[in-house]
Design a protein around this motif. Structure first.
Motif, mmCIF file in Angstrom:
data_model
loop_
_atom_site.group_PDB
_atom_site.id
_atom_site.type_symbol
_atom_site.label_atom_id
_atom_site.label_comp_id
_atom_site.label_asym_id
_atom_site.label_seq_id
_atom_site.Cartn_x
_atom_site.Cartn_y
_atom_site.Cartn_z
ATOM 1 N N THR A 119 0.807 -1.222 0.000
ATOM 2 C CA THR A 119 0.000 0.000 0.000
ATOM 3 C C THR A 119 0.840 1.270 0.000
ATOM 4 N N ALA A 152 -5.808 2.198 -0.114
ATOM 5 C CA ALA A 152 -5.880 1.495 1.170
ATOM 6 C C ALA A 152 -5.175 2.261 2.282
ATOM 7 N N ILE A 153 -3.968 2.756 2.007
ATOM 8 C CA ILE A 153 -3.241 3.434 3.084
ATOM 9 C C ILE A 153 -3.913 4.752 3.440
ATOM 10 N N ALA A 155 -7.085 5.228 3.387
ATOM 11 C CA ALA A 155 -8.247 4.863 4.201
ATOM 12 C C ALA A 155 -7.856 4.624 5.650
ATOM 13 N N VAL A 156 -6.798 3.862 5.875
ATOM 14 C CA VAL A 156 -6.429 3.557 7.262
ATOM 15 C C VAL A 156 -5.892 4.795 7.968
ATOM 16 N N VAL A 161 -10.783 1.681 8.753
ATOM 17 C CA VAL A 161 -10.162 0.360 8.684
ATOM 18 C C VAL A 161 -10.977 -0.585 7.809
ATOM 19 N N THR A 163 -12.726 0.005 5.072
ATOM 20 C CA THR A 163 -12.407 0.192 3.651
ATOM 21 C C THR A 163 -11.006 -0.315 3.343
ATOM 22 N N HIS A 164 -10.062 -0.015 4.210
ATOM 23 C CA HIS A 164 -8.685 -0.511 4.059
ATOM 24 C C HIS A 164 -8.684 -2.022 3.883
ATOM 25 N N ASN A 165 -9.356 -2.724 4.770
ATOM 26 C CA ASN A 165 -9.362 -4.186 4.727
ATOM 27 C C ASN A 165 -10.096 -4.708 3.493
ATOM 28 N N SER A 187 1.036 -2.088 8.767
ATOM 29 C CA SER A 187 -0.331 -1.594 8.936
ATOM 30 C C SER A 187 -1.355 -2.467 8.227
ATOM 31 N N MET A 188 -0.914 -3.298 7.280
ATOM 32 C CA MET A 188 -1.824 -4.169 6.542
ATOM 33 C C MET A 188 -2.235 -5.400 7.339
#
Length: 224
Positions: A119, A152-153, A155-156, A161, A163-165, A187-188
């Motif tokens: 990400t 993704a990054i 979003a987090v 979280v 949306t990231h996931n 962070s992933m």
């Protein structure tokens, strides 16, 4: 009572901190961890294609500080500073781990083809080289192919979280004919369960693998 070792966790972004905290809580409860956050590193790394001499100096200074406070091991949690961490490790008398080395070793032992989801774009090139170097050192014919997960990054970082996931799991669901999937950024790791639900390919995360390796290096477990 035997005292627990002290492990310094050096972060270049606060979004890595929860994942490694959770991994230690699950896999090594009671061990003493200390957090060192220097988040200008991630900001500066995003501005340049290559590691600069100043960044290398800063990484070495952080590792030296971690040792000066009595740390028995040092774990960096940002994946974009591999070369600098190697140089820092050569100057210390305790284990210094790059974020992904344990995870890569785990994937390489499986052999064959590894897919890496990432990400943070500045990390990709260095991590691919680290994987190839580790495979050569281990004498394994393993390959790596990388896939970026846009959005993704962001979003987090915004606290989203879910949306990231979801974004990471959706990318994982597209992967075929791989022997392993690795999630590049610390962070992933919060997306691990969502990714496992989206694919039958074995999934590894950096925090879990790093804690397992530290347990061996510091004598809490025997080598597998």
């Amino acid at each position: 009572m035997t005292s627990q070792p002290r492990i310094a966790l050096i972060h270049a972004t606060p979004i890595s901190m929860e994942s490694i905290r959770s991994a230690f809580e699950t896999r090594w409860p009671g061990v003493e961890t200390v957090n060192i956050l220097e988040d200008s590193l991630a900001v500066d790394r995003a501005k340049t294609a290559d590691l600069t001499s100043d960044m290398i100096r800063r990484i070495e200074a952080l590792a030296s500080y971690a040792r000066s406070i009595g740390s028995d091991a040092v774990l960096f949690t940002c994946s974009a500073f591999g070369q600098a961490i190697e140089q820092a490790a050569a100057k210390l008398d305790v284990p210094v781990l790059k974020p992904n080395e344990a995870m890569f070793q785990m994937a390489i032992r499986r052999g064959g083809r590894t897919a890496m989801l990432y990400t943070f774009p500045p990390s990709r090139e260095g991590m691919e080289q680290e994987f190839r170097d580790e495979a050569a050192r281990m004498g394994q014919a393993a390959t790596i192919t990388s896939y970026f997960v846009p959005g993704a990054i962001e979003a987090v970082r915004a606290g989203d979280v879910e949306t990231h996931n979801r974004l990471i799991a959706a990318e994982a669901a597209k992967l075929k004919d791989f022997d392993a999937i690795v999630l590049a950024q610390f962070s992933m790791a919060r997306a691990r369960d969502a990714v496992k639900a989206a694919t039958n390919i074995p999934v590894s995360t950096s925090p879990d693998a790093a804690v397992a390796k530290l347990r061996v290096l510091l004598g809490a477990d025997q080598p597998a």
